[in-house]
Design a protein around this motif. Structure first.
Motif, mmCIF file in Angstrom:
data_model
loop_
_atom_site.group_PDB
_atom_site.id
_atom_site.type_symbol
_atom_site.label_atom_id
_atom_site.label_comp_id
_atom_site.label_asym_id
_atom_site.label_seq_id
_atom_site.Cartn_x
_atom_site.Cartn_y
_atom_site.Cartn_z
ATOM 1 N N TYR A 62 0.860 -1.185 0.000
ATOM 2 C CA TYR A 62 0.000 0.000 0.000
ATOM 3 C C TYR A 62 0.894 1.232 0.000
ATOM 4 C CZ TYR A 62 1.416 0.908 4.737
ATOM 5 O OH TYR A 62 2.168 1.195 5.837
ATOM 6 N N GLU A 111 4.689 4.502 8.192
ATOM 7 C CA GLU A 111 3.913 3.325 7.788
ATOM 8 C C GLU A 111 2.969 2.961 8.930
ATOM 9 O OE1 GLU A 111 5.273 0.534 9.846
ATOM 10 O OE2 GLU A 111 6.066 2.456 10.534
ATOM 11 N N VAL A 149 -5.090 1.819 3.419
ATOM 12 C CA VAL A 149 -5.525 1.628 4.804
ATOM 13 C C VAL A 149 -7.045 1.494 4.839
ATOM 14 C CG1 VAL A 149 -5.561 2.622 7.110
ATOM 15 C CG2 VAL A 149 -3.538 2.898 5.677
ATOM 16 N N ARG A 204 1.088 12.239 7.081
ATOM 17 C CA ARG A 204 0.325 11.849 5.895
ATOM 18 C C ARG A 204 1.245 11.937 4.702
ATOM 19 N NH1 ARG A 204 -1.968 15.824 8.463
ATOM 20 N NH2 ARG A 204 -3.792 14.536 8.791
ATOM 21 N N GLU A 246 -9.225 17.323 -0.405
ATOM 22 C CA GLU A 246 -9.230 16.141 0.453
ATOM 23 C C GLU A 246 -10.597 15.468 0.375
ATOM 24 O OE1 GLU A 246 -7.516 13.769 1.630
ATOM 25 O OE2 GLU A 246 -6.467 14.778 3.268
ATOM 26 N N LYS A 273 -1.811 18.816 0.652
ATOM 27 C CA LYS A 273 -1.894 18.537 2.090
ATOM 28 C C LYS A 273 -1.155 19.592 2.929
ATOM 29 C CE LYS A 273 -3.274 13.795 1.813
ATOM 30 N NZ LYS A 273 -4.196 13.004 2.659
ATOM 31 N N THR A 289 -8.499 10.083 6.813
ATOM 32 C CA THR A 289 -8.907 9.172 7.884
ATOM 33 C C THR A 289 -8.004 9.246 9.104
ATOM 34 O OG1 THR A 289 -7.658 7.426 6.774
ATOM 35 C CG2 THR A 289 -10.036 7.456 6.429
ATOM 36 N N TRP A 306 -7.241 0.439 15.468
ATOM 37 C CA TRP A 306 -6.653 1.768 15.678
ATOM 38 C C TRP A 306 -6.749 2.312 17.087
ATOM 39 C CZ3 TRP A 306 -3.192 3.350 12.462
ATOM 40 C CH2 TRP A 306 -3.234 2.874 11.141
HETATM 41 C C1 LIG Z 1 -4.408 6.537 7.953
HETATM 42 C C2 LIG Z 1 -3.171 6.503 7.155
HETATM 43 C C3 LIG Z 1 -3.065 7.298 6.007
HETATM 44 C C4 LIG Z 1 -4.170 8.223 5.543
HETATM 45 O O1 LIG Z 1 -4.182 9.420 6.254
HETATM 46 P P1 LIG Z 1 -4.938 10.708 5.718
HETATM 47 O O2 LIG Z 1 -5.387 11.430 6.908
HETATM 48 O O3 LIG Z 1 -6.114 10.207 4.924
HETATM 49 O O4 LIG Z 1 -3.998 11.463 4.889
HETATM 50 C C5 LIG Z 1 -1.881 7.233 5.288
HETATM 51 N N1 LIG Z 1 -0.861 6.438 5.668
HETATM 52 C C6 LIG Z 1 -0.936 5.674 6.770
HETATM 53 C C7 LIG Z 1 0.222 4.819 7.149
HETATM 54 C C8 LIG Z 1 -2.091 5.673 7.548
HETATM 55 O O5 LIG Z 1 -2.164 4.901 8.625
#
Ligand SMILES: *Cc1c(COP(=O)(O)O)cnc(C)c1O
Length: 718
Positions: free
Chosen positions: A122, A573, A128, A502, A596, A508, A600, A412
């Motif tokens: 990923y 990661e 994710v 992020r 955006e 961003k 998440t 989480w």
């Molecule tokens: C949750 C997560 C993201 C996504 O984060 P955003 O707030 O959508 O930018 C990206 N990378 C990892 C490793 C994550 O756990």
């Protein structure tokens, strides 16, 4: 057990451990994790929580002893019982809510999935999300099979040099210590199907990954039988070069359908995530036409059974291929569909264009009867973006709906927070998130208890950061600046600690907070009320502006003027993401609206009682309720968005955030802040979990498609 895993020799009484280690269910089941940790806590740590590697390395004597240990066996039996219950699927939300849909299933296609560190396939949020979708589907008993690609070189490991330049290091996937199981053909071949691509056959192998009840199928072209160029299709996620992307996507879509057929899986609903998965629709058209349907009939059938989720309004997220590449790689497919080349290419032609671009999202929008965005705001943005496909309609009439993204709670939420809620709400609250009265009781959670747990998680994070910085410094002993930038000088538990992690990409705006660096410096180095910021994130190897932003941030991190209050952590990661969202005090999110789609990471933070401060984009446009964080509103008059947002961010930090954080009551607890923490948790649990998300996918899309309910809107033109 297949041959590869049988190298693990286990005493018979605990023989089920091998099977447990290959179902990622263990990664979100606390008892299962505890079981593996108990086997050998040190080895568990050293292997980065990789149970297969642990089982391979642990001594036979230790295993023999455990097989006699009543405490261990009791835990073992409990976990195995839960693992077995997964297979039956009985008593799940889906089976009791939709008894008429027993035996139906959904195929979920995505180019990336993030489940666990041991399977690095990923790049970011989409992966994710797809991973959390599969986990929640498993929890709810929603019958889901997933299809994706295996990348043997993953995305990349990030190294940042002392100048802040990102170096991309291949991240080689060692298939032997991943929970992947090869699926062989009936006559023992390592491939299940093949596709015709650029004038030769590409054979496609499959690895199966069990994610609770969900089966994930990862396609692999890195097989000896294939041409070296085709083997490379399985090397890198989001490879550079449109030509490689086209061929990867052809494998994902076309071979993905064929593999499910070869395995005897017959999905009723087909869910394409992003346009990357779009060729899955073409293959199904081809099947129907080969079975005697006209092209029009085939389109009707495919539309009725297909859902498309668009995950981003950013143009780079929408693949465009040149007509000549399609000719060269997949030319002639139109004949199998019974249509002309012209008609085929028209499927991917954006309205009003006559060039030679084949736009994947446009094609997918024409072939899916159901379409959604990933937040309320993103629905509206998508309607405006794609309204050209429905000429004459107002944006509000464009048939694009939404399901706001959510995050998987068991994955989480920090365990100490979960325990706190177990005690306060009673065990099993995770299955009753729909009960507002129950979740509302979070407001009465004991302030001191919550604050204490939070501080404990914060200290864990800061210890981890400083240890990591020291380790990197020892490797690069000549670079004190790296030690500083890596967080080696972060203060201990007291200061307000802000997290920003992020992908590093322009919209961003990781560097927005440095717009007035002197003003920021004054906020951070305040002797009475200090503040510190931890950054992390990778830039896509081809994203030069993203890398430049990273370098800028890094230079501030190593600038002594900031007294070590800014850290940049390498190699963001899943593991690091967990620590950050669980251990900082405040989550910072600065996307430039309306880019955006959802976001998440702020939801993950909120689950842990970490409030967010964010611009009004993605989920925050519906998530912010005035009491669960802070909103950086858009300026009323348009104007310079960056300047206005930065000004508001500073003002909020200076006048509200920092004072509230340091406003301690007689017991030393920031009571107003803690109230905000609880609000953040409550709102996230009510509205932003993957459980709620998957339920809505079922209610709004999967079940209606399974029941062949008529589509609300006539097909888009094309
Ligand atoms: C949750 C997560 C993201 C996504 O984060 P955003 O707030 O959508 O930018 C990206 N990378 C990892 C490793 C994550 O756990």
């Amino acid at each position: 057990m297949n041959a590869r895993h049988s190298t693990i020799d286990l005493p018979e009484r605990i023989g089920g451990l091998a099977g447990l280690a290959t179902n990622l269910f263990w990664s979100w089941d606390r008892d299962a994790r505890r079981l593996f940790r108990t086997i050998d806590p040190q080895l568990w740590h050293i292997t980065w929580h990789n149970p297969l590697e642990l089982l391979r390395r642990v001594s036979p004597e230790r295993l023999a002893a455990l097989a006699q240990d009543p405490g261990f066996l009791e835990l073992y039996d409990r976990v195995m019982e839960r693992l077995d219950a997964l297979d039956s699927g009985a008593g799940s939300w889906f089976s009791s809510r939709y008894p008429d849909l027993a035996g139906r299933s959904v195929a979920y296609f995505c180019a990336e999935f993030a489940f666990h560190n041991s399977v690095p396939i990923y790049s970011g949020g989409l992966g994710v999300l797809a991973g959390d979708h599969c986990k929640a589907a498993s929890d709810l008993g929603v019958p889901l099979v997933a299809v994706g690609l295996l990348y043997t070189r993953g995305y990349f490991d990030q190294l940042v040099d002392v100048e802040g330049r990102q170096h991309d290091v291949d991240e080689v996937l060692e298939r032997g210590i991943t929970p992947l199981t090869p699926v062989l053909s009936e006559n023992g071949d390592p491939f299940l199907t093949k596709v015709w691509l650029c004038g030769r056959w590409v054979h496609v192998g499959v690895w199966k990954l069990a994610v609770g009840r969900a089966a994930v199928h990862l396609l692999d072209t890195d097989l000896e039988i294939n041409h070296p160029e085709d083997r490379q299709l399985s090397h890198r996620l989001y490879a550079s070069g449109a030509d490689v992307r086209l061929r990867q996507e052809w494998v994902l879509g076309v071979a993905g359908v064929r593999v499910l057929r070869a395995l005897g899986v017959a999905p009723d609903v087909w869910h394409a995530n992003e346009g990357h998965a779009g060729f899955m629709l073409i293959e199904r058209l081809r099947e129907l036409v080969a079975g005697g349907a006209s092209f029009e009939q085939a389109v009707d059938k495919v539309r009725a059974s297909s859902l498309f989720t668009t995950h981003t309004p950013v143009p780079a997220g929408h693949d465009v291929f040149a007509h000549q590449d399609l000719d060269r790689c997949v030319g002639g497919v139109w004949e199998e569909l019974g249509i002309s080349r012209e008609r085929f290419l028209a499927l991917g032609r954006p309205p009003g264009e006559d060039g030679n671009r084949f736009h994947m999202t446009t094609m997918v929008l024409r072939l899916c009867g159901r379409v959604n965005g990933v937040s309320l705001k993103h629905r509206d943005v998508s309607r405006s973006l794609w309204r050209g496909l429905w000429p004459g309609r107002e944006p509000s009439e464009v048939p694009i709906g939404y399901v706001t993204n959510g995050v998987h709670v068991a994955s989480w939420m920090a365990y100490p927070i979960k325990l706190l809620l177990d005690r306060h709400l009673g065990a099993g609250w995770e299955e009753e998130l729909e009960d507002p009265e129950l979740i509302g009781r979070i407001a009465e959670l004991d302030d001191a208890a919550l604050w204490e747990v939070h501080l404990q998680l914060k200290v864990q994070l800061l210890d981890f950061v400083r240890e990591d910085a020291a380790r990197r410094w020892r490797h690069h002993w000549n670079a004190d600046a790296r030690h500083l930038a890596g967080g080696g000088a972060l203060l201990h538990s007291r200061p307000l600690t802000i997290g920003f992690a992020r992908r590093f990409t322009s919209y961003k705006r990781a560097d927005l907070i440095f717009r007035d660096a002197e003003r920021l410096r004054r906020i951070l180095v305040d002797p009475v009320r200090p503040v510190q910021i931890i950054f992390a994130g990778k830039a896509h190897p081809a994203d030069e502006p993203g890398k430049a932003i990273l370098q800028r941030v890094y230079r501030y991190a190593r600038d002594p003027a900031f007294e070590g209050r800014i850290a940049f952590l390498e190699d963001y990661e899943l593991h690091l993401a967990h620590r950050l969202v669980q251990g900082v005090d405040l989550w910072l999110n600065l996307p430039r609206p309306p880019m955006e789609a959802c976001g998440t990471s702020g939801m993950k933070a909120a689950l842990n009682g970490v409030p967010q401060i964010s611009t009004a984009d993605g989920w925050w446009a519906e998530g912010y309720d005035g009491s669960n964080g802070w909103l950086i509103a858009d300026p009323p008059d348009g104007g310079d968005l960056d300047a206005a947002h930065a000004e508001q961010l500073y003002r909020l930090l200076e006048n509200q955030v920092v004072p509230e954080f340091y406003d301690l009551d007689h017991a030393g607890i920031p009571a107003t802040w803690v109230r905000r923490m609880k609000r953040a948790m409550q709102r996230a649990l009510e509205r932003f979990t993957a459980r709620r998300m998957v339920r809505e996918y079922v209610e709004r899309y999967y079940a209606p498609a399974m029941r062949c309910e008529p589509l609300e809107d006539p097909p888009p033109s094309g």
